[in-house]
Write a protein that holds these residues in place. Structure first.
Motif, short mmCIF file in Angstrom:
data_model
loop_
_atom_site.label_atom_id
_atom_site.label_comp_id
_atom_site.label_asym_id
_atom_site.label_seq_id
_atom_site.Cartn_x
_atom_site.Cartn_y
_atom_site.Cartn_z
N TRP A 114 0.81 -1.22 0.00
CA TRP A 114 0.00 0.00 0.00
C TRP A 114 0.85 1.27 0.00
O TRP A 114 0.31 2.36 -0.11
CB TRP A 114 -0.93 0.01 1.21
N GLU A 150 -1.22 5.18 0.55
CA GLU A 150 -2.16 4.32 1.29
C GLU A 150 -3.61 4.74 1.04
O GLU A 150 -4.49 3.89 0.93
CB GLU A 150 -1.86 4.41 2.79
N PHE A 153 -4.45 3.64 -2.47
CA PHE A 153 -4.63 2.19 -2.50
C PHE A 153 -6.02 1.82 -1.99
O PHE A 153 -6.72 0.99 -2.57
CB PHE A 153 -3.56 1.52 -1.64
N ALA A 157 -8.11 0.43 -4.93
CA ALA A 157 -8.08 -1.02 -4.87
C ALA A 157 -9.28 -1.60 -4.15
O ALA A 157 -9.67 -2.73 -4.41
CB ALA A 157 -6.79 -1.50 -4.19
N THR A 181 -6.61 -0.31 -12.53
CA THR A 181 -5.74 -1.14 -11.70
C THR A 181 -5.22 -2.31 -12.51
O THR A 181 -5.89 -2.80 -13.42
CB THR A 181 -6.52 -1.67 -10.49
#
Length: 638
Positions: A114, A150, A153, A157, A181
């Protein structure tokens, strides 16, 4: 006392009670909210859990069985509580899967996955932040779309990585809309399936096996949390940790918002502590009929909650405090932590702290593992409660069909898991966290209705039991006060939310866009979700009416009164092992009135054909006025 050994002993019960701190990882009370949480716990939570735990242990039934036995027409409230618990478990299972994924990521790569911008194409690290690129490689947006790795992410994600729902109905886009992604398939559906497989294995083989597994998980989760706490206070600077704790627990000057702060503290307690849920009756049942455990289990639950509920906040304080010191914006970080952004704290700020402070991977792993285990324990306890109540409902059929209870329990667990998995699978899609937020917003809307109706049912059943008159009077009045105050605060909070936002629901729970609202059609969805559990009330009334119609002469009694016989106090604390039902004590040379013979003189006795017709004098219990004389009798059959 029942000759069966209780599935849970007191030591197991204490270990299992640690699950009650599962939401403390996400919800952070501050200042007056902490005081509110503990005051409400002692004055509003104690009567609710005392009555539920005692009735569950005394009657050996879950909430639905307790109401069905003494207040049949009210059994729908128990069904509604089960449906509400099913929705909560379905949502928490998805969050558990997220925590499990973070635990795996924490240990899988060095440096942390991350902390890198490379998992997205067309990004660079600009002053430790991820910045978007044009096709020629130059930076664009000039910081508008610059995020900490982070945070990016988490947003990319986990909020938009999976395929499925393309239109989020007006939900905000996080930037980098032109960036895809590299992993086209999200891990979340797979992780969620793993979570439900674990729950099925832990719960499916019955409460005795589940009790031992939870007995292991509770101390294991607590040890993981204390390991992270020990490293933080040993290896990191103490002053930022103290400043962070001071920002959590300092009661600032009171103002006109004090009432809402107090209510927010109560709502945090309501989300964490199982005071108005169906869980406590089942936990009381699984601890057995012992009078001591019935009267002390509430003390164990309260003490364990007080000891462990703030442990996650103490654990995170040194990491978040040193993160603020290292990266400068302490005030901004403090405001983010203290705001209603629980997922942001767990899945953005803590990963940032592990990266910026260069925390060894094992400690970040055990931190997310502890959160995963606590949430997994709640899911297991919730599913066990639902399945155990279904087993109570099917008990007569199981005995009649001579079915294996373990097989039926496993089948019901699998069925409940499939339903919960179906509800939770939509939360693993592109708009998954928005669906989670919809459910969280819906849980509080009609909670006051559930509290009032559940309190009425429990009060009716409680005062009809064979407890002391003084106890029933005091605890009954305390329960009424607790239910009225709890429902009033929930109703006032709902009213203020609707009045402030003109009926719209905000979606600042996931991110920092607290001033944005769901569209009107999504607001209606939250009301539909909030009203769904109350379908159980209609189902319960229909079932009670149908069952009572089989006895037209006693229809009214069967609808409103249920069992009219007094349940005999069964206590075996002074006997070890518990006594079995009494055996005949007549010497072998004496004849029995059960013998259908006459003696040689034509009278009753051996060798005759007559008998004393005393079988119809069987007593289910001793008359009240004779109970002190017959307290030790284990059988009243002549």
């Amino acid at each position: 006392m029942s000759s069966e050994i209780p599935p849970w002993n007191p030591i197991q019960f204490i270990a299992i009670c640690t699950f009650s701190c599962f939401f403390s990882f996400f919800y952070l009370p501050s200042g007056l909210e902490v005081v509110s949480s503990f005051v409400c716990l002692l004055f509003l939570g104690v009567p609710a859990i005392f009555v539920q735990l005692k009735l569950g242990g005394y009657l050996q039934r879950g909430l639905v069985g307790v109401l069905s036995m003494f207040f049949p027409i009210w059994k729908g409230i128990g069904i509604a509580a089960m449906l509400d618990l099913l929705l909560q478990v379905s949502v928490m299972a998805v969050i558990t899967a997220h925590l499990g994924t973070y635990a795996f990521i924490a240990i899988s790569s060095n440096p942390y996955t991350w902390s890198d911008c490379k998992f997205l194409s067309q990004t660079i690290k600009d002053n430790e932040k991820c910045a978007g690129l044009d096709g020629d490689g130059s930076s664009k947006y000039d910081g508008i779309t610059t995020f900490w790795p982070e945070e990016l992410f988490y947003k990319r994600a986990f909020l938009q990585a999976s395929s499925g729902i393309e239109d989020t109905g007006g939900f905000p886009q996080w930037g980098f809309t032109d960036v895809a992604t590299r992993a086209e398939v999200s891990m979340m559906p797979v992780t969620l399936a793993i979570v439900w497989v674990l729950v099925s294995l832990f719960v499916g083989f019955g409460p005795r096996m589940a009790g031992w597994i939870l007995f292991i998980l509770g101390p294991a989760a607590l040890c993981c949390l204390l390991t992270t706490l020990g490293y933080g206070y040993h290896s990191l600077d103490h002053k930022p940790a103290r400043d962070q704790l001071k920002s959590y627990y300092t009661v600032h000057d009171l103002d006109e918002k004090s009432l809402m702060i107090w209510i927010n503290g109560f709502k945090g307690l309501l989300r964490t502590f199982p005071m108005w849920t169906a869980i406590c009756c089942t936990m009381g049942k699984l601890c057995g009929r012992s009078r001591k455990i019935r009267n002390l289990s509430w003390v164990m639950l309260v003490v364990v909650f007080i000891l462990v509920s703030q442990a996650p906040n103490f654990t995170m304080a040194p990491y978040l405090g040193n993160l603020a010191k290292k990266r400068g914006g302490y005030k901004t970080l403090r405001d983010q932590v203290l705001s209603n952004e629980p997922f942001h704290r767990m899945m953005v700020l803590m990963p940032q702290a592990f990266t910026a402070l260069e925390i060894p991977q094992p400690f970040s792993f055990v931190f997310f593992l502890s959160a995963f285990l606590f949430c997994l324990m709640f899911v297991c306890v919730g599913i066990l409660t639902i399945v155990d109540n279904m087993m109570d409902a099917l008990k007569g059929w199981i005995d009649k069909q001579a079915c294996s209870k373990i097989a039926v329990h496993l089948l019901l667990t699998f069925f409940t898991m499939v339903v919960s998995q179906g509800i939770g699978i939509i939360m693993t899609t592109r708009a998954g966290f928005y669906y989670i937020e919809l459910f969280f917003n819906s849980f509080d809307k009609l909670k006051f209705v559930m509290i009032i109706l559940m309190a009425i049912g429990l009060l009716v059943v409680y005062v009809r039991q064979n407890f002391g008159v003084m106890e029933r009077t005091l605890m009954g009045m305390w329960l009424l006060v607790s239910a009225t105050a709890s429902a009033g605060m929930c109703m006032y909070s709902s009213y203020k939310e609707l009045d402030k936002r003109e009926g719209k629901v905000p979606y600042g729970f996931v991110h920092d866009a607290g001033s944005r609202y769901y569209p009107d059609n999504w607001t209606m969805v939250t009301w539909v979700i909030a009203a769904f559990p109350y379908v159980g009330i209609m189902l319960g009334v229909m079932h009670a009416t149908f069952s009572a119609s089989k006895s037209p002469s006693q229809k009214c009694r069967k609808l409103w009164c249920g069992v009219t016989e007094r349940v005999r106090e069964q206590n075996g604390d002074e006997f070890s092992p518990p006594l079995l039902p009494s055996e005949p004590s007549a010497p072998p040379y004496m004849y029995s009135y059960m013998d259908n013979t006459n003696n040689q003189n034509g009278g009753p006795g051996p060798g005759g054909s007559g008998s004393y017709p005393l079988d119809h004098y069987k007593l289910d219990y001793s008359p009240t006025e004779l109970e002190p004389l017959t307290y030790g009798d284990r059988s009243t059959r002549i």
